[in-house]
Design an enzyme around this catalytic site. Structure first.
Site, mmCIF file in Angstrom:
data_model
loop_
_atom_site.group_PDB
_atom_site.id
_atom_site.type_symbol
_atom_site.label_atom_id
_atom_site.label_comp_id
_atom_site.label_asym_id
_atom_site.label_seq_id
_atom_site.Cartn_x
_atom_site.Cartn_y
_atom_site.Cartn_z
ATOM 1 N N ASP A 52 -13.930 -18.656 50.196
ATOM 2 C CA ASP A 52 -12.844 -18.497 51.174
ATOM 3 C C ASP A 52 -13.063 -19.363 52.412
ATOM 4 O OD1 ASP A 52 -11.320 -16.699 49.766
ATOM 5 O OD2 ASP A 52 -12.194 -14.933 50.682
ATOM 6 N N ASP A 89 -19.366 -22.163 49.866
ATOM 7 C CA ASP A 89 -18.715 -20.873 50.040
ATOM 8 C C ASP A 89 -17.341 -20.978 49.361
ATOM 9 O OD1 ASP A 89 -17.859 -18.380 51.237
ATOM 10 O OD2 ASP A 89 -16.846 -19.570 52.781
ATOM 11 N N ARG A 148 -8.546 -2.663 51.160
ATOM 12 C CA ARG A 148 -8.344 -3.926 50.447
ATOM 13 C C ARG A 148 -6.980 -4.009 49.754
ATOM 14 N NH1 ARG A 148 -12.573 -7.223 50.389
ATOM 15 N NH2 ARG A 148 -11.485 -8.477 48.822
#
Length: 286
Positions: free
Chosen positions: A40, A38, A159
């Site tokens: 993050d 992955d 975001r």
């Protein structure tokens, strides 16, 4: 599994002996073992750039085994954090594998619009925007729905929020279950579309068709080509965006519970007998 575990233990014990350790270091690359990461909370701190020490460690690891990365973000964002990820990894999967690279070459691409159709996509986006219009949270910014090649990324705060606002929303969300509540409503509203809702990162969740979670990338990794696929991720709990691939029978799952890249390197150091750097350069310094 027990036989393999015993063999692994014996191998690790033998590596304590100088002669065996030197022999292991000189062994050719084993492409039948894959470490899949992955982004993050595994290779980087959330939405921050990878440290030079991590890149150096991965380059050394790649000399021993195959390495890959699978992230929920699109390739542009993945590159912002990791650099030229298609060339840094043997296997590179953006948007859970909806854009797939092997050895830097695109080998697959899938579209959400083609799968759902424009009418269903509009229905979904319109519902999300109407829900947000009624949602009362401390801060709202911009880019509440981000359209990606194979998914929608939905963010209650937007975001465009700052780093400080992102951190504060994460705390607010943990206490008030903003994302969890919204996901539960959407599962009822869009049951007919057979969608998966995956909470990941600090401020958003992903929406995509069933089966388009991170296990989607496994279709590009033929059973016959691998003896072991080790997956490393931080959101391995039920509803987290690493859960499905972490629990897949095809992978050996390693949970990075503290979302610290150094924890990832320490686990790799133990598994593959590589020296771990004493520390990682803080993101602000690189």
């Amino acid at each position: 599994t027990c036989v393999r575990a015993k063999a692994d233990i014996a191998h690790l014990e033998n590596l304590d002996k100088p002669v065996c350790r030197a022999a292991a270091a000189s062994m050719p690359k084993n492409p039948r073992v894959l470490a899949l990461f992955d982004v993050d909370g595994t290779l980087t701190e959330p939405r921050k750039t990878v440290s030079p020490e991590t890149l150096s460690f991965l380059a050394t690891l790649r000399e021993k085994i195959a390495i890959g990365v699978v992230g929920g973000s699109d390739l542009v964002k993945q590159k912002e954090q990791l650099g030229d990820s298609p060339s840094l990894f043997d296997w590179c999967f953006a948007e859970n594998g909806l854009l797939a690279h092997k050895d830097g070459v695109v080998i697959g691409q899938t579209s959400l619009v083609q799968h759902l159709g424009e009418e269903n996509l509009k229905r979904l986006i319109n519902w999300v925007l109407a829900y947000f219009a009624q949602l009362d949270i401390p801060v709202k910014r911009g880019t509440f729905v981000e359209f990606r090649q194979g998914m929608l990324n939905v963010s209650p705060i937007g975001r465009n929020c700052s780093r400080e606002e992102r951190n504060e929303f994460e705390k607010f969300d943990l206490a008030n279950k903003v994302r969890e509540t919204m996901v539960a409503r959407m599962k009822e509203e869009f049951a007919d579309l057979k969608l998966t809702f995956s909470i990941g990162g600090q401020i958003s969740f992903d929406v995509f068709p069933e089966g388009w979670d991170k296990t989607f990338c496994l279709q590009y990794l033929p059973h016959a080509d691998f003896d072991e696929i080790h997956f490393f991720g931080d959101k391995t709990f039920v509803g987290g965006n690493d859960y499905e691939i972490f629990t897949s029978p095809r992978t050996v799952g390693h949970s990075i519970d503290d979302a610290d890249p150094m924890t990832t390197l320490k686990k790799l150091s133990t598994l593959f007998d590589l020296p771990c750097p004493p520390s990682l350069t803080p993101p602000a310094a690189h």
